[in-house]
Write a protein that holds these residues in place. Structure first.
Motif, PDB file in Angstrom:
ATOM      1  N   GLU A   1      41.718 -45.766  66.781  1.00  0.00           N
ATOM      2  CA  GLU A   1      42.082 -47.167  66.940  1.00  0.00           C
ATOM      3  C   GLU A   1      41.506 -47.744  68.234  1.00  0.00           C
ATOM      4  O   GLU A   1      41.010 -48.885  68.258  1.00  0.00           O
ATOM      5  CB  GLU A   1      43.609 -47.308  66.940  1.00  0.00           C
ATOM      6  N   ARG A   2      41.566 -46.981  69.287  1.00  0.00           N
ATOM      7  CA  ARG A   2      41.019 -47.463  70.561  1.00  0.00           C
ATOM      8  C   ARG A   2      39.510 -47.648  70.466  1.00  0.00           C
ATOM      9  O   ARG A   2      38.960 -48.630  70.991  1.00  0.00           O
ATOM     10  CB  ARG A   2      41.384 -46.485  71.673  1.00  0.00           C
ATOM     11  N   LEU A   3      38.846 -46.722  69.804  1.00  0.00           N
ATOM     12  CA  LEU A   3      37.404 -46.846  69.659  1.00  0.00           C
ATOM     13  C   LEU A   3      37.050 -48.052  68.796  1.00  0.00           C
ATOM     14  O   LEU A   3      36.076 -48.766  69.076  1.00  0.00           O
ATOM     15  CB  LEU A   3      36.835 -45.562  69.050  1.00  0.00           C
ATOM     16  N   ASP A   4      37.816 -48.291  67.749  1.00  0.00           N
ATOM     17  CA  ASP A   4      37.599 -49.481  66.919  1.00  0.00           C
ATOM     18  C   ASP A   4      37.778 -50.758  67.735  1.00  0.00           C
ATOM     19  O   ASP A   4      37.026 -51.728  67.558  1.00  0.00           O
ATOM     20  CB  ASP A   4      38.571 -49.492  65.738  1.00  0.00           C
ATOM     21  N   ASN A   5      38.780 -50.782  68.601  1.00  0.00           N
ATOM     22  CA  ASN A   5      39.019 -51.969  69.420  1.00  0.00           C
ATOM     23  C   ASN A   5      37.849 -52.232  70.367  1.00  0.00           C
ATOM     24  O   ASN A   5      37.429 -53.385  70.544  1.00  0.00           O
ATOM     25  CB  ASN A   5      40.310 -51.799  70.221  1.00  0.00           C
ATOM     26  N   VAL A   6      37.333 -51.168  70.969  1.00  0.00           N
ATOM     27  CA  VAL A   6      36.178 -51.332  71.857  1.00  0.00           C
ATOM     28  C   VAL A   6      34.976 -51.827  71.067  1.00  0.00           C
ATOM     29  O   VAL A   6      34.224 -52.695  71.521  1.00  0.00           O
ATOM     30  CB  VAL A   6      35.862 -50.016  72.582  1.00  0.00           C
ATOM     31  N   ALA A   7      34.780 -51.284  69.863  1.00  0.00           N
ATOM     32  CA  ALA A   7      33.666 -51.724  69.020  1.00  0.00           C
ATOM     33  C   ALA A   7      33.784 -53.207  68.700  1.00  0.00           C
ATOM     34  O   ALA A   7      32.781 -53.940  68.706  1.00  0.00           O
ATOM     35  CB  ALA A   7      33.636 -50.904  67.733  1.00  0.00           C
TER      36      ALA A   7
END
Length: 286
Positions: free
Chosen positions: A69-75
Motif C-alpha cells: 500500500e505504501r509503495l502504491d501511494n508513492v507511485a
C-alpha cells in the motif's frame, strides 16, 4: 543565442525560485521514502520471512500488505504529480504574469514575446524532466526486486504503470504546455489554473480508458473455465459460441509497448500545445 537570453533565464529562475525549491524538496522527500521502502522496509519483511517459525504469529501477510500500500501511494504521487504542474503552469508561471501585466512589461524591455515564452517553458521543463527522471529510476529500483511481497503482480495499476517509465515526465511536460496555452488564452490566473488542471486530467482519463487497446491483446480460449496467471492484465472475458471460455489480456511483456505508445501520444499533445502557445503569443503581439 544573444546576451539577453542568459539574463532572461536567470530572471525566470529568480522569479520562480520558491516553486523550484518546492520541487527539489518534493523530489528529495519522495526519494527518501523510496529509499526507506526499498532499503529498510522490504529487507525487514525478508528477515521476518526467514526467521519466523510456523508456530509464530509474525503477521507477515499484513506487513507485506502495508508495504504494498505504501509503495502504491508513492507511485500515485509520482505518476499523478503532473496535475500539480498543470495548476502551477496555468496559475503562477504564466497566468499571474498575464493578469498583472508583468509579461507585457517584459515585452517592452527588449525581450520578444516568443523569447519570453521560451524561457518561461525551458527552465521548468528542464527541472521537471530531470526530477521526474530521477524519481522514475528510484521507483524502479524500489519496486522491481520486491514484487513477490505483494499478492499478485500490479504492473498494470494506474500509478505504478506511469511511475515506471517515461510517461511520468511526458505527462509533466504536457501539463506545462497545456497550462501555458490556457493562461495565454484566458489571461487570468485562477481560471487558467482550473481549466489547465481539468484539461490535463481529462487527457489522462481518456488515455487511461483506452490504454488496454494501444497494443494488440492476446486471446486465450479453453473448453473449461480457467484463471489467467496473476501477472497478466485481463482486459475482457466471456463465453465462446461453442460454449468454451475466452479471455483477452496483456502479459507483462506488453508493458513497454503500451507504455511507449501512451508516452508518444502525450508528447505529441505537449508538442501541439507548445506550438499553439507560440502561435498565439505571436499573433496577439504582431
Amino acid at each position: 543565442m544573444s546576451a539577453a537570453a542568459p539574463a532572461l533565464h536567470r530572471t525566470v529562475l529568480r522569479l520562480h525560485r520558491t516553486a523550484l525549491a518546492c520541487w527539489a524538496l518534493f523530489v528529495t522527500a519522495v526519494l527518501g521514502g523510496l529509499g526507506w521502502l526499498g532499503g529498510v522496509s522490504a529487507p525487514h519483511i525478508r528477515h521476518l520471512e526467514a526467521t519466523c517459525a510456523p508456530s509464530d504469529l509474525c503477521n507477515i501477510p499484513y506487513v507485506g500488505w502495508v508495504y504494498g500500500e505504501r509503495l502504491d501511494n508513492v507511485a500515485s504521487v509520482i505518476g499523478y504529480g503532473f496535475l500539480a504542474v498543470a495548476a502551477y503552469a496555468g496559475g503562477a508561471l504564466i497566468g499571474r504574469e498575464m493578469e498583472t501585466g508583468t509579461a507585457q512589461l517584459a515585452w517592452t524591455q527588449g525581450v520578444t514575446p516568443a523569447r519570453w515564452l521560451a524561457a518561461k517553458l525551458a527552465v521548468p521543463a528542464l527541472a521537471l524532466t530531470a526530477g521526474d527522471g530521477v524519481l522514475v529510476a528510484a521507483f524502479r529500483w524500489a519496486w522491481s526486486p520486491h514484487r513477490d511481497l505483494r499478492p499478485g503482480d500490479d504492473w498494470s495499476f494506474g500509478g505504478i504503470f506511469l511511475a515506471r517509465g517515461p510517461a511520468t515526465p511526458a505527462y509533466a511536460l504536457c501539463a506545462l504546455a497545456v497550462g501555458a496555452l490556457t493562461a495565454l488564452l484566458l489571461r487570468r490566473a485562477l481560471p487558467a489554473l482550473a481549466v489547465s488542471l481539468g484539461a490535463t486530467g481529462l487527457l489522462h482519463l481518456v488515455l487511461a480508458r483506452v490504454r488496454p487497446y494501444l497494443w494488440p491483446r492476446l486471446t486465450r480460449t479453453e473448453p473449461h473455465a480457467y484463471e489467467l496467471d496473476d501477472s497478466a492484465w485481463q482486459v475482457a472475458q466471456g463465453r465462446t459460441a461453442g460454449g468454451g471460455y475466452r479471455a483477452t489480456y496483456h502479459p507483462p511483456s506488453h508493458f513497454w509497448p503500451l507504455h511507449l505508445m501512451e508516452t508518444g501520444i502525450v508528447l505529441a499533445a505537449a508538442a501541439l500545445a507548445t506550438a499553439a502557445a507560440f502561435a498565439l503569443v505571436r499573433r496577439r503581439t504582431a
